[in-house]
Design an enzyme around this catalytic site. Structure first.
Site, PDB file in Angstrom:
ATOM      1  N   LEU A  24       0.867  -1.184   0.000  1.00 34.62           N
ATOM      2  CA  LEU A  24       0.000   0.000   0.000  1.00 34.62           C
ATOM      3  C   LEU A  24       0.904   1.233   0.000  1.00 34.62           C
ATOM      4  O   LEU A  24       1.899   1.265   0.715  1.00 34.62           O
ATOM      5  CB  LEU A  24      -0.890   0.011   1.254  1.00 34.62           C
ATOM      6  CG  LEU A  24      -1.956  -1.078   1.342  1.00 34.62           C
ATOM      7  CD1 LEU A  24      -2.636  -1.030   2.704  1.00 34.62           C
ATOM      8  CD2 LEU A  24      -2.978  -0.924   0.237  1.00 34.62           C
ATOM      9  N   GLU A  31      -7.996   3.318   8.666  1.00 33.21           N
ATOM     10  CA  GLU A  31      -8.539   2.755   7.432  1.00 33.21           C
ATOM     11  C   GLU A  31      -8.325   1.237   7.420  1.00 33.21           C
ATOM     12  O   GLU A  31      -9.194   0.472   7.020  1.00 33.21           O
ATOM     13  CB  GLU A  31      -7.875   3.418   6.217  1.00 33.21           C
ATOM     14  CG  GLU A  31      -8.716   3.362   4.949  1.00 33.21           C
ATOM     15  CD  GLU A  31      -8.726   2.019   4.253  1.00 33.21           C
ATOM     16  OE1 GLU A  31      -9.779   1.634   3.715  1.00 33.21           O
ATOM     17  OE2 GLU A  31      -7.676   1.333   4.263  1.00 33.21           O
TER      18      GLU A  31
END
Length: 185
Positions: A24, A31
């Site tokens: 990521l 999140e």
């Protein structure tokens, strides 16, 4: 008609990027916690959820988190036999989305099914007749990415409000984002 609804969950930045070099591009604890809650939470305590991912997505999950706990992990790959040999017991390996849906239907204990990537798996799920909703975290910033979330056809998917999804802007560090839900018509 199959009763299995496929829900997609992803976080994408301004340019719809979802990953870079197998990771990521951002670190967002809240999140990540949202992803875990959404893909793990069940209404019926006797059931579990399934997470469906491509082999590259599986490979990108850090070893200490594989398989994703408290969920049935389903990995899609064209090389079923070779991947089966390299995944822990209990991880299901099938050649495609239809086989994943059939597997989920064969079990009584799966409550929800979540597609967690990557790009080609999301694309296949969005056009699949069982597609239900897209849970997309829209990150209000651009990142350098080499993997992208497919374009969402606004003729097919409409933004909806979900009770369990916070509607207000979220902030972590210098990054703000929104949890959005798109429902397939």
């Amino acid at each position: 008609m199959s009763k299995v609804k496929l829900h997609l969950i992803a976080a994408a930045c301004d340019n719809m990027g979802i990953g870079v070099n197998g990771a990521l591009p951002w670190r967002l604890k809240k999140e990540m916690a949202y992803f875990t809650t959404m893909t793990t939470k069940v209404l019926d305590p006797t059931k579990v959820n399934a997470v469906i991912m491509g082999r590259r997505t599986w490979d990108c999950i850090p070893d200490k988190y594989r398989p994703l706990s408290d969920r049935v992990n389903i990995v899609l790959t064209h090389n079923v036999e070779s991947v089966k040999e390299n995944v822990p017991e209990g991880v299901v390996v099938v050649p495609g989305l239809d086989e994943a849906v059939k597997y989920i239907e064969s079990r009584e204990d799966i409550e929800s099914s979540w597609v967690i990537g990557g790009s080609s798996i999301y694309r296949a799920a969005m056009t699949h007749p069982n597609c239900g909703k897209i849970y997309l975290t829209e990150i209000q910033k651009s990142f350098d990415c080499d993997t992208f979330f497919p374009n969402i056809d606004k003729q097919q998917f409409h933004l909806v409000d979900e009770e369990e999804v916070p509607g207000e802007r979220q902030e972590e560090g210098n990054i703000s984002y929104y949890f959005r839900v798109y429902k397939k018509l």
